[in-house]
Write a protein that holds these residues in place. Structure first.
Motif, mmCIF file in Angstrom:
data_model
loop_
_atom_site.group_PDB
_atom_site.id
_atom_site.type_symbol
_atom_site.label_atom_id
_atom_site.label_comp_id
_atom_site.label_asym_id
_atom_site.label_seq_id
_atom_site.Cartn_x
_atom_site.Cartn_y
_atom_site.Cartn_z
ATOM 1 N N THR A 347 9.820 13.496 22.351
ATOM 2 C CA THR A 347 9.619 12.845 23.640
ATOM 3 C C THR A 347 9.440 13.841 24.782
ATOM 4 O OG1 THR A 347 12.026 12.665 23.883
ATOM 5 C CG2 THR A 347 10.843 10.766 22.981
ATOM 6 N N ASP A 348 8.846 13.333 25.855
ATOM 7 C CA ASP A 348 8.636 14.105 27.075
ATOM 8 C C ASP A 348 9.743 13.735 28.056
ATOM 9 O OD1 ASP A 348 7.763 15.464 29.269
ATOM 10 O OD2 ASP A 348 5.752 14.593 29.321
ATOM 11 N N ARG A 349 10.597 14.697 28.370
ATOM 12 C CA ARG A 349 11.730 14.426 29.253
ATOM 13 C C ARG A 349 11.745 15.347 30.463
ATOM 14 N NH1 ARG A 349 16.738 12.964 25.122
ATOM 15 N NH2 ARG A 349 15.533 11.594 23.756
ATOM 16 N N GLY A 350 10.555 15.696 30.913
ATOM 17 C CA GLY A 350 10.489 16.553 32.090
ATOM 18 C C GLY A 350 10.385 18.010 31.710
ATOM 19 N N PRO A 351 10.329 18.907 32.710
ATOM 20 C CA PRO A 351 10.056 20.323 32.449
ATOM 21 C C PRO A 351 11.178 21.061 31.745
ATOM 22 C CG PRO A 351 10.555 19.967 34.766
ATOM 23 C CD PRO A 351 10.431 18.611 34.143
ATOM 24 N N ARG A 352 12.399 20.503 31.751
ATOM 25 C CA ARG A 352 13.522 21.253 31.192
ATOM 26 C C ARG A 352 13.961 20.761 29.820
ATOM 27 N NH1 ARG A 352 17.540 22.286 36.415
ATOM 28 N NH2 ARG A 352 15.985 23.300 37.726
ATOM 29 N N GLU A 353 13.419 19.651 29.366
ATOM 30 C CA GLU A 353 13.831 19.116 28.073
ATOM 31 C C GLU A 353 12.697 18.277 27.505
ATOM 32 O OE1 GLU A 353 17.571 16.629 26.077
ATOM 33 O OE2 GLU A 353 17.200 16.550 28.225
ATOM 34 N N GLY A 354 12.613 18.263 26.200
ATOM 35 C CA GLY A 354 11.607 17.436 25.546
ATOM 36 C C GLY A 354 10.341 18.206 25.241
#
Length: 379
Positions: A347-354
């Motif tokens: 998943t894409d969870r923003g620039p710091r995770e995902g």
């Protein structure tokens, strides 16, 4: 000064963009390092609010300083002729005010002194008249003195060509250099023209090396959001939800039928055959996911899971042309696959995770479907 972006402040709900740098401020008798913020509307903040005239006053009074007055940095010893120096002029209070003014112009999308100097240079290159040369001179001198060496972006010569060009015929360049002549000015003009030719060659080379890149702006990115209550069967109206792994679309993979990609993924992850069948036959996506997350997984599953996911997505979309059409209709858009139920790997969870691997694999599947169509048309 070294400026940092982005920053902003809110005024009556409106965002005002800004930039900031370090300065020294005085408290009683001591100086300490502080942040000076500059905003697009001209406001300046360093402990308290001010404008450009206020900044000039505080610099003159010593309540704001550009370096620590208690530990002054000795000026570098000058060596060699001044006209050919490759180091910047010392930073002064007035020069800093000019730099702040440029930051405000830049934050508003307006030309800075650098931009206006280059505009004048372009006019002179197009029509090398004395009036246009004087325009270059005025624009060059408007740049804060400590920043002039950077205007051309030339690591070798800095702004020496401009120093020559802005010097009138018969006058020594920089006060201690060679006398400026018409021939010297022609050489400077050739310097700028050669630079333009080099830029054009670089653009042509870049265009050749990147000839397979899309021309113009691509399709805006799309976001595929997780839904709390996914449907149990294929809905009548198809939309971007078909991109989700929990979307109901039975497909065949390696002789087994799976009702969703999530069913197939967790069933194949299971180390035991009985667990595989239990997950495959789970009544809901949630049940398949929860059971799959509790049973022992295949050894080294983490190393092969991305390839398995790619195969499952390929099977789903190639066996359901109506779903493939929805995927293809996204053009070349980046797919952001969000959610909290699946691992950040997917998943894409923003620039710091995902890591957004499902989004990436959807883009790959889309390209494969289109590539097959192209080949079939040619065949």
């Amino acid at each position: 000064m070294s400026w940092t972006r982005p920053t902003y402040r809110l005024v009556d709900g409106e965002r005002i963009d800004g930039a900031w740098c370090h300065v020294w401020t005085k408290s009683c008798t001591d100086y300490y390092l502080a942040d000076l913020f500059v905003y697009a509307d001209g406001a300046i903040r360093c402990v308290s609010e001010m404008d450009l005239p206020g900044l000039r006053e505080r610099l003159a009074a010593g309540s704001i300083a550009l370096s620590n007055p208690e530990r002054p940095v000795p000026a570098p010893a000058q060596s060699g002729p001044r006209w050919s120096a490759r180091y910047p002029e010392p930073l002064t209070d007035e020069g800093f005010v000019g730099e702040v003014r440029d930051e405000i112009e830049s934050l508003n999308g307006r030309p800075t002194t650098f931009d206006r100097c280059w505009q004048a240079i372009r006019r002179y290159m197009h029509e090398p008249t004395e009036d246009n040369r004087q325009s270059v001179r005025a624009a060059y001198l408007a740049i804060p003195a400590h920043r002039r060496v950077y205007v051309l972006g030339d690591m070798d010569l800095q702004d020496i060509p401009l120093r020559k060009l802005v010097t009138d015929h018969g006058e020594p360049v920089g006060g201690d250099g060679p006398v400026a002549t018409a021939e010297m000015h022609r050489e400077v003009l050739e310097y700028f023209q050669a630079g333009d030719r080099g830029v054009q060659r670089s653009r042509e080379l870049y265009g050749m090396l990147h000839a397979d890149d899309p021309q113009g702006a691509g399709t805006p990115a799309i976001t595929s959001n997780e839904r709390v209550n996914p449907p149990d069967e294929l809905p009548e109206r198809l939309d971007s939800f078909v991109l989700r792994n929990e979307f109901p679309a039975t497909f065949l993979y390696r002789g087994q039928r799976y009702p969703t990609v999530l069913h197939g993924y967790w069933a194949l992850a299971a180390a035991d055959r009985a667990d595989h069948d239990h997950i495959r036959d789970a009544a809901t996506v949630r049940e398949a996911h929860e059971v799959g997350g509790r049973v022992p997984l295949r050894p080294e599953w983490v190393l092969v899971r991305t390839a398995v996911m790619a195969a499952l997505l390929r099977a789903k979309f190639t066996q359901h042309p109506e779903l493939a059409q929805v995927l293809v209709s996204t053009g070349d858009a980046r797919v952001s696959y969000t959610g909290i139920s699946e691992s950040p790997h997917w998943t894409d969870r923003g620039p710091r995770e995902g890591r957004n691997w499902v989004g990436r694999l959807l883009e790959l599947t889309r390209a494969e479907i289109l590539a097959d169509r192209v080949v079939n048309e040619e065949g």
